[in-house]
Scaffold this motif. Structure first.
Motif, short mmCIF file in Angstrom:
data_model
loop_
_atom_site.label_atom_id
_atom_site.label_comp_id
_atom_site.label_asym_id
_atom_site.label_seq_id
_atom_site.Cartn_x
_atom_site.Cartn_y
_atom_site.Cartn_z
N UNK A 211 60.81 39.92 41.22
CA UNK A 211 61.55 39.55 40.02
C UNK A 211 60.84 38.35 39.41
N UNK A 212 60.10 38.59 38.32
CA UNK A 212 59.27 37.55 37.74
C UNK A 212 60.08 36.44 37.08
N UNK A 213 61.38 36.63 36.94
CA UNK A 213 62.23 35.58 36.40
C UNK A 213 62.52 34.49 37.43
N UNK A 269 58.40 35.80 31.50
CA UNK A 269 58.21 36.00 32.93
C UNK A 269 57.48 37.33 33.20
N UNK A 270 56.44 37.27 34.01
CA UNK A 270 55.64 38.45 34.30
C UNK A 270 54.44 38.60 33.40
N UNK A 271 54.31 37.76 32.39
CA UNK A 271 53.22 37.89 31.44
C UNK A 271 51.93 37.31 32.01
N UNK A 272 50.84 38.07 31.90
CA UNK A 272 49.52 37.63 32.36
C UNK A 272 48.93 36.75 31.27
N UNK A 273 48.80 35.47 31.54
CA UNK A 273 48.36 34.54 30.49
C UNK A 273 46.89 34.19 30.61
N UNK A 274 46.25 34.52 31.76
CA UNK A 274 44.83 34.24 31.92
C UNK A 274 44.29 34.98 33.13
N UNK A 275 42.96 35.12 33.18
CA UNK A 275 42.31 35.66 34.37
C UNK A 275 40.99 34.95 34.58
#
Length: 320
Positions: A211-213, A269-275
């Motif tokens: 649960x990414x929240x 929540x759950x968002x990929x913001x970088x790699x």
């Protein structure tokens, strides 16, 4: 001492081996019946059965240890004490009272904390910084008997259940040998359990879904607490993906090492913001988490970055 050993999984093997190495007379080893395993569903012996056979010890595998037949076998073996380590069956009052010194259990927590079936998992899932093993004089309750000896171990911030399991298995073996030595000398203390109690319930599929929240720390604890079994999972473009390794990130802004980064403002929540080479930086309900290793269904574990780029992933996409 003359004893009977009862145990089934890997956790119990070091204790059985230690008993044999220290010259105790293991009159018999009780373990769970062989179970179907693998695609062919061939019967597979328990780790304790395999270890007992290697040591040349007699093995008994009753479907119900409470049966009259099992009780008769135990009487014939004449143990001074019965040692129980993750056996997987409840013992009857008749068995508990059969040996002169009763039944002694090796439990993977600092009792009375984390009674129940999965104490190692839950100590990490809840973010505990210490745990240990306790030898206990068994009674008819669920891990409620008098405590004998304890050994404490620290839990690192990235320690997995698998790593802690192995450390506790070895510590439990050493503690049981010390327990029997004090028992033989008549110097073994018995302390009734008092204080707060937490119960380590069986894990279900609901415990595995991320649960990414939740906070980054709680998710990190979940990932390492369910490694190597049963594993945490999430969805990426409706594809089920196991998550095996992570780190809580203290980053608040960007990093030149990251070739792509989404502005943190309004990140979900759950968002990929970088790699970057270290993995995927993901927004949670509180803080950032770096996902380092994942496993797509039917594939081997791989670096999270390779998984993401192999699917032409874009910063701004979400795990769900």
């Amino acid at each position: 001492m003359r004893l009977v050993f009862m145990g089934t999984p890997d956790f119990a093997v070091p204790t059985l081996q230690a008993l044999a190495a220290h010259g105790h007379d293991v009159a018999g080893v009780f373990t769970q019946p062989d179970r179907p395993s693998g695609r062919g569903k061939n019967l597979k012996p328990s780790p304790v059965k395999t270890a007992a056979q290697e040591l040349g010890l007699p093995v008994y595998q009753p479907h119900k240890v409470k049966s009259p037949e099992s009780l008769e076998i135990l009487k014939e073996l004449i143990p001074e004490v019965i040692i129980v380590v993750a056996y997987g069956q409840l013992l009857s009052k008749e068995i508990l009272e059969l040996p002169p010194y009763g039944c002694i259990n090796v439990h993977a927590s600092l009792l009375p904390d984390w009674r129940g079936a999965a104490p190692i998992h839950w100590s990490i899932l809840e973010g505990d910084q210490r745990t240990g093993v306790t030898t206990m004089q068994m009674d008819e309750g669920l891990d409620t008997g008098d405590m004998l000896l304890k050994a404490e171990l620290p839990i690192g911030e990235d320690t997995t259940t698998g790593e802690l399991h192995d450390d506790l298995a070895q510590a439990g073996a050493q503690l049981l040998i010390a327990t029997l030595e004090q028992l033989r000398k008549g110097e073994l203390p018995r302390t009734p359990q008092k204080g707060p109690v937490r119960y380590a319930s069986l894990l279900t599929r609901e415990h595995e879904k991320i649960d990414w929240a939740r906070s980054a720390q709680a998710i990190h604890n979940q990932i390492r607490g369910l490694n190597p079994w049963p594993g945490s999972y999430t969805l990426f473009r409706e594809e089920t993906v196991k998550v095996w390794k992570s780190r809580v990130s203290g980053e608040e802004g960007g990093s030149e090492a990251e070739p792509n980064r989404l502005a943190l403002k309004d990140a979900r929540p759950g968002e990929i913001i970088a790699w970057d080479q270290q993995g995927l930086l993901v927004q949670t309900g509180e803080g950032l988490i770096r996902i380092a290793e994942v496993q797509p269904a039917g594939k081997k574990p791989m670096p999270a970055r390779d998984f993401f780029l192999g699917r032409h992933g874009q910063v701004g996409e979400c795990f769900s």
